[in-house]
Design a protein around this motif. Structure first.
Motif, PDB file in Angstrom:
ATOM      1  N   ASP A 243       0.883  -1.282   0.154  1.00 11.18           N
ATOM      2  CA  ASP A 243       0.281  -0.220   0.165  1.00 11.18           C
ATOM      3  C   ASP A 243       0.921   1.205   0.070  1.00 11.18           C
ATOM      4  OD1 ASP A 243      -2.398  -1.470   0.321  1.00 11.18           O
ATOM      5  OD2 ASP A 243      -1.994  -1.750   2.281  1.00 11.18           O
ATOM      6  N   PRO A 244       0.257   2.390  -0.446  1.00  8.77           N
ATOM      7  CA  PRO A 244       1.335   3.519  -0.420  1.00  8.77           C
ATOM      8  C   PRO A 244       1.787   3.873   0.945  1.00  8.77           C
ATOM      9  CG  PRO A 244      -1.031   4.277  -1.794  1.00  8.77           C
ATOM     10  CD  PRO A 244      -0.751   2.664  -0.915  1.00  8.77           C
ATOM     11  N   ASP A 245       1.166   3.853   1.933  1.00 10.04           N
ATOM     12  CA  ASP A 245       1.870   3.876   3.083  1.00 10.04           C
ATOM     13  C   ASP A 245       3.171   3.082   3.668  1.00 10.04           C
ATOM     14  OD1 ASP A 245      -0.113   2.284   3.631  1.00 10.04           O
ATOM     15  OD2 ASP A 245      -0.450   2.634   5.758  1.00 10.04           O
ATOM     16  N   GLU A 246       2.854   1.983   3.135  1.00 11.40           N
ATOM     17  CA  GLU A 246       3.884   0.862   3.460  1.00 11.40           C
ATOM     18  C   GLU A 246       5.211   0.952   2.465  1.00 11.40           C
ATOM     19  OE1 GLU A 246       0.422  -2.561   4.482  1.00 11.40           O
ATOM     20  OE2 GLU A 246       1.111  -2.317   2.517  1.00 11.40           O
ATOM     21  N   VAL A 247       4.858   1.472   1.166  1.00 10.67           N
ATOM     22  CA  VAL A 247       6.093   1.875   0.294  1.00 10.67           C
ATOM     23  C   VAL A 247       6.879   2.973   0.907  1.00 10.67           C
ATOM     24  CG1 VAL A 247       6.771   2.664  -2.169  1.00 10.67           C
ATOM     25  CG2 VAL A 247       4.778   0.893  -1.683  1.00 10.67           C
ATOM     26  N   LYS A 248       5.993   4.053   1.431  1.00 11.01           N
ATOM     27  CA  LYS A 248       6.699   5.246   1.963  1.00 11.01           C
ATOM     28  C   LYS A 248       7.526   4.654   3.385  1.00 11.01           C
ATOM     29  CE  LYS A 248       5.764   9.643   4.061  1.00 11.01           C
ATOM     30  NZ  LYS A 248       4.335  10.416   4.600  1.00 11.01           N
ATOM     31  N   GLY A 249       6.833   3.729   3.892  1.00 13.51           N
ATOM     32  CA  GLY A 249       7.621   3.280   5.255  1.00 13.51           C
ATOM     33  C   GLY A 249       9.065   2.492   4.933  1.00 13.51           C
ATOM     34  N   LYS A 250       8.785   1.860   3.831  1.00 14.88           N
ATOM     35  CA  LYS A 250       9.929   1.091   3.246  1.00 14.88           C
ATOM     36  C   LYS A 250      11.118   2.174   2.787  1.00 14.88           C
ATOM     37  CE  LYS A 250      12.602  -2.644   2.224  1.00 14.88           C
ATOM     38  NZ  LYS A 250      12.339  -3.456   1.203  1.00 14.88           N
ATOM     39  N   LEU A 251      10.759   3.199   1.906  1.00 18.96           N
ATOM     40  CA  LEU A 251      11.669   4.166   1.575  1.00 18.96           C
ATOM     41  C   LEU A 251      12.439   4.925   2.763  1.00 18.96           C
ATOM     42  CD1 LEU A 251       9.450   5.570  -1.461  1.00 18.96           C
ATOM     43  CD2 LEU A 251      11.392   4.028  -1.590  1.00 18.96           C
ATOM     44  N   GLU A 252      11.411   5.291   3.814  1.00 21.06           N
ATOM     45  CA  GLU A 252      11.890   5.989   4.937  1.00 21.06           C
ATOM     46  C   GLU A 252      12.927   5.090   5.798  1.00 21.06           C
ATOM     47  OE1 GLU A 252       8.855   9.568   5.519  1.00 21.06           O
ATOM     48  OE2 GLU A 252       8.382   7.714   6.553  1.00 21.06           O
ATOM     49  N   ALA A 253      12.608   3.954   5.938  1.00 21.30           N
ATOM     50  CA  ALA A 253      13.270   3.017   6.716  1.00 21.30           C
ATOM     51  C   ALA A 253      14.627   2.858   6.149  1.00 21.30           C
ATOM     52  CB  ALA A 253      12.591   1.915   6.941  1.00 21.30           C
ATOM     53  N   THR A 254      14.836   2.695   4.917  1.00 21.31           N
ATOM     54  CA  THR A 254      16.064   2.435   4.114  1.00 21.31           C
ATOM     55  C   THR A 254      16.922   3.666   3.698  1.00 21.31           C
ATOM     56  OG1 THR A 254      14.989   2.065   2.138  1.00 21.31           O
ATOM     57  CG2 THR A 254      15.343   0.293   3.372  1.00 21.31           C
TER      58      THR A 254
END
Length: 213
Positions: free
Chosen positions: A179-190
């Motif tokens: 989901d969009p917020d999950e993609v954002k979470g991965k981008l931010e976490a890495t």
């Protein structure tokens, strides 16, 4: 912008973030780069209806309009990842990047500092290269340009790559899909912390290599 996302790996010119990413050009502005919000909103609807996954928004306005935000919310809720250029006025983040549904991208230079002209503020989510970026241009040429419009597609390409990976621990709702917020979470976490303020870099420098692991 297209070349930054997906220029082919063919030993000519440049290579995009993801050379196998499928690009769709959704024309919502004139050849001069201006246009109506109503046309952009129609572009969002087209993207939803055609099952697009990520939208690059290397454009913006200093003012917000409710119908525009409503269209952004609708597109986000349809599951599309929205990425926007923070702006080049050195001041506040422009719209649509400033909306919470959009991943706002500021611009870094070759020394990993924020570009002096890059917009900044609490809405910034990530920073990406945006100074002297060489990429594809009209009629088979290449051109070097600067702006958050160049930083934005670095994040778009990385988001598209994330969508090809297994979601794993980032699956917040347990549906097995990004989901969009999950993609954002991965981008931010890495993302890589450049030591800048959060208003300048958000979570940090987008890292396609780490985001796809």
């Amino acid at each position: 912008v297209a070349g930054i996302v997906a220029a082919l790996d063919n030993e000519i010119g440049v290579i995009g973030v993801g050379p196998e990413i499928y690009l769709y050009a959704v024309k919502v502005l004139s050849k001069n780069g201006s246009g109506w919000l109503s046309d952009i909103i129609e572009g969002f609807d087209w993207c939803i209806n055609q099952n697009m996954q990520v939208i690059n928004m290397s454009f913006g306005s200093s003012s917000t309009v409710q119908s525009f935000h409503d269209a952004i919310i609708k597109t986000y809720q349809a599951g599309l990842v929205l990425v926007g250029a923070a702006g080049n006025n050195g001041g506040a983040v422009i719209y649509p990047a400033a909306y919470p549904e959009v991943i706002a991208v500021s611009a870094s230079d070759s020394t990993d500092n924020i570009a002096s002209w890059s917009s900044r503020g609490p809405e910034v989510d990530l920073i990406a290269p945006g100074v002297n970026i060489n990429s594809t241009y009209n009629n088979g040429y290449y051109k070097t340009m600067s702006g958050t419009s160049m930083a934005c597609p670095h994040v778009v390409g990385t988001a598209a790559l994330v969508l090809t990976t297994t979601i794993g621990a980032y699956d917040l709702d347990g549906d097995g899909l990004w989901d969009p917020d999950e993609v954002k979470g991965k981008l931010e976490a890495t993302a890589e912390n450049l030591g800048l303020s959060s208003n300048e870099q958000g979570a940090g420098l987008v890292r396609a290599d780490l985001a796809t692991q």
